[in-house]
Design a protein around this motif. Structure first.
Motif: not given
Length: 311
Positions: A269-271, A274-278, A287-291, A295-302
């Motif tokens: 997932p992204m750094v 990310f939402p703090l900079l955005a 940015g918060a929603s995307a993060l 992160t939740l989806l990355s458990f499955f994709t990774l």
């Protein structure tokens, strides 16, 4: 697959523990943010310094790896810019954070833990090279586009570049990588007292960073307009690793362990910042929603990616 999940699960369980601790009020969110700042400013720089300073310089920079990762990241960045411009009906240069969300991985916090657990300490130079790509290329490119868009040309390109260069030069991780490369080139070693102190800081990096990710996510909320956030998540978890994989086919072959590390790191997932900079540029909610979603989806994709590629 069960063997892969047994390796990755503790990493995500630490993230979940940090999330639960903040949501339950056991630790204030400000405490989790402070832990994140500690990891970013002290523990991770110490870890990267040790990783680099203790190896010969000619083993630290792998041009083919850098070419593959830089090329794949820029391809993903360009796709993020273009898709966002078409969807938002704006100029491509107005969408730097969409490109960043698709192409800048959480290499320091999550990448270190995954790569060290799956591939071992020898592969950590890939983490250092990936972070170099992100903090010297992807992050400055995003900030330059954002500053130019925000100022509407009032400050000029030279002033904008100077501001961004100063921000990057002050980054503790950049300073640690530079110091590590210098020590490796000159064969220097820290005095024993300082060396043990740096070792202690480095040893705290993984657990603190992962816990801090969870605590940070606990303060994020899914906002309206989830379509763009889902699009960024899909780009980060699918397009970025696909672009790096394409580049790996195009560049000269190198150490298979580093090849595997490139795929793992690009699929993260992204750094976390990310939402703090955005937020500085009016895109904090997105940015918060995307993060959170990524992160939740990355458990499955990774885990699926690790299984497919037999890592």
């Amino acid at each position: 697959m069960p063997a892969i999940v047994s390796v990755t699960s503790p990493i995500f369980l630490l993230i979940a523990l940090g999330f639960a601790a903040v949501r339950a009020g056991w630790i204030p969110r400000e405490g989790a943010l402070a832990m994140g700042r500690y990891a970013l400013s002290f523990a991770l720089p110490a870890l990267l310094f040790n990783t680099l300073a203790q190896r010969p310089l000619d083993q630290l920079i792998v041009p083919a790896f850098l070419l593959a990762y830089v090329g794949g990241s820029l391809i993903a960045y360009a796709i993020g810019l273009t898709v966002a411009a078409v969807a938002r009906r704006t100029h491509p240069l107005d969408n730097g954070f969409f490109g960043m969300g698709v192409s800048m991985s959480n290499s320091g916090y999550l990448g270190y833990a995954l790569v060290s657990q799956i591939l071992g300490a020898e592969a950590l130079i890939a983490v250092a090279m990936t972070i170099l790509t992100e903090v010297l290329l992807i992050l400055p490119l995003t900030l330059i586009l954002a500053e130019l868009h925000d100022s509407r040309g009032r400050h000029g390109l030279a002033r904008t570049l100077g501001k961004v260069v100063l921000q990057v030069a002050r980054n503790p991780i950049v300073l640690a990588i530079a110091a590590g490369l210098l020590f490796a080139a000159l064969g220097w070693r820290l005095p024993a007292l300082l060396g043990r102190t740096v070792d202690m800081l480095a040893g705290s990096a993984a657990a603190v960073a992962l816990f801090a990710i969870g605590g940070t996510l606990a303060g994020q909320r899914l906002q309206h307009g989830l379509g763009p956030a889902l699009a960024i998540a899909a780009g980060k978890l699918l397009i970025h690793p696909a672009a790096v994989l394409l580049m790996l086919f195009l560049v000269p072959a190198f150490d298979p362990t580093l090849t595997q590390a490139a795929l793992i790191l690009s699929g993260l997932p992204m750094v976390t910042i990310f939402p703090l900079l955005a937020q500085r540029y009016g895109l904090g909610e997105l940015g918060a929603s995307a993060l959170l979603i990524t992160t939740l989806l990355s458990f499955f994709t990774l885990n699926l990616g690790l299984w497919i590629f037999g890592l």
